[in-house]
Design a protein around this motif. Structure first.
Motif, short mmCIF file in Angstrom:
data_model
loop_
_atom_site.label_atom_id
_atom_site.label_comp_id
_atom_site.label_asym_id
_atom_site.label_seq_id
_atom_site.Cartn_x
_atom_site.Cartn_y
_atom_site.Cartn_z
N LYS A 243 0.30 -1.54 0.06
CA LYS A 243 -0.37 0.32 -0.14
C LYS A 243 1.07 1.37 -0.12
O LYS A 243 0.40 2.00 -0.31
CB LYS A 243 -1.33 -0.01 1.21
CG LYS A 243 -2.19 1.04 0.81
CD LYS A 243 -2.73 1.64 2.34
CE LYS A 243 -3.58 2.32 2.34
NZ LYS A 243 -4.80 1.92 3.48
N PRO A 248 -2.52 -2.80 -4.62
CA PRO A 248 -3.11 -3.60 -3.66
C PRO A 248 -2.59 -4.07 -3.15
O PRO A 248 -0.98 -5.06 -3.22
CB PRO A 248 -4.16 -3.76 -4.95
CG PRO A 248 -3.50 -4.53 -5.44
CD PRO A 248 -2.53 -3.60 -6.34
N SER A 249 -3.14 -5.02 -1.76
CA SER A 249 -2.11 -5.61 -1.12
C SER A 249 -2.91 -7.30 -1.62
O SER A 249 -3.55 -7.37 -2.88
CB SER A 249 -3.35 -6.71 0.10
OG SER A 249 -3.21 -7.28 0.84
#
Length: 255
Positions: A243, A248-249
């Motif tokens: 992040k 995105p994760s």
């Protein structure tokens, strides 16, 4: 004179960047992975950069000094030097400027698996391509090092991605702002990046900027591996780091 290093995980367009920058200026000495794995980032650390291959590293330092003495601007684009930027900064009496190229963590893992990074070899007598081994207490995931033997190759590649990015961000805090340039792999081939790189390298805007027709055309993994993350998905540090870099994760739900 000035020395430039690229810090990345590899598989981030550095071969293309090398071939491009070699056309930009007659005083540029651009090298891609000059020592290859001779840097031994699996054994050497930022705190102890000469535990392995000390003589080879010292010879490389002499080579860089020779390039500077001859009036060249030295640019090294290979990924294995990521543990040694502080060492170079201490040893070289000149500005050390850094280009940090980062890439989406899952794309990085998929690309590294094409080169069989961390994948057990087909033939048992061949070595594993370990790009990193946990050990340094200053590493991001040091407290979880007992997990390492349990990880599948995709997880080890993701761990490696996290450690390189973590170290890059640590370096950035120590570097003068004007000597650090960060960009993502997705931005690298853009016209804007050409202008930004030219400014960072203190050269006039170049005409040579070849279009990239293919990505990851080299390498085809010999061993099919799982892309699951049963152990690392439980660690919050990697998602937080992703992040921080604008990704995105890697453990985001696909539903």
């Amino acid at each position: 004179m000035t020395v430039y290093f690229v810090i990345s995980t590899g598989r981030c367009g550095t071969q293309w960047l090398t071939e491009t920058l070699q056309q930009w200026h007659q005083d540029f000495m651009v090298q891609h992975e000059p020592l290859h794995f001779g840097y031994r980032p699996d054994l050497n650390t930022v705190q102890h950069p000469l535990q392995a291959n000390a003589e080879l590293l010292e010879q490389h330092l002499v080579f860089i000094r020779q390039q500077l003495a001859s009036g060249k601007i030295y640019i090294e684009t290979g990924f294995p030097c990521w543990r040694h930027l502080n060492w170079f900064r201490q040893q070289l009496n000149c500005p050390i400027r850094v280009i940090h190229i980062h890439r989406d963590p899952l794309d990085t893992v998929a690309s590294l698996l094409k080169l069989n990074a961390f994948v057990p070899p087909v033939l048992p007598h061949l070595p594993v391509k370990n790009l990193y081994m946990p050990g340094a207490e200053q590493d991001l995931l040091h407290q979880y090092k007992e997990l390492w033997p349990l990880l599948n190759p995709a997880e080890k590649n993701l761990w490696y991605w996290a450690e390189v990015q973590w170290q890059a961000l640590n370096y950035q805090q120590q570097w003068p702002e004007q000597d650090w340039f960060s960009l993502s792999f997705s931005q690298l081939f853009s016209e804007q990046s050409k202008l930004q790189l030219a400014a960072f390298l203190d050269c006039s805007t170049p005409l040579f900027w070849p279009a990239l027709k293919k990505v990851d055309q080299f390498g085809l993994g010999l061993v099919q591996t799982s892309a699951e993350y049963p152990h690392l998905s439980k660690l919050k540090e990697i998602a937080v780091l992703a992040k921080q870099l604008g990704y995105p994760s890697p453990f985001a739900s696909k539903s």
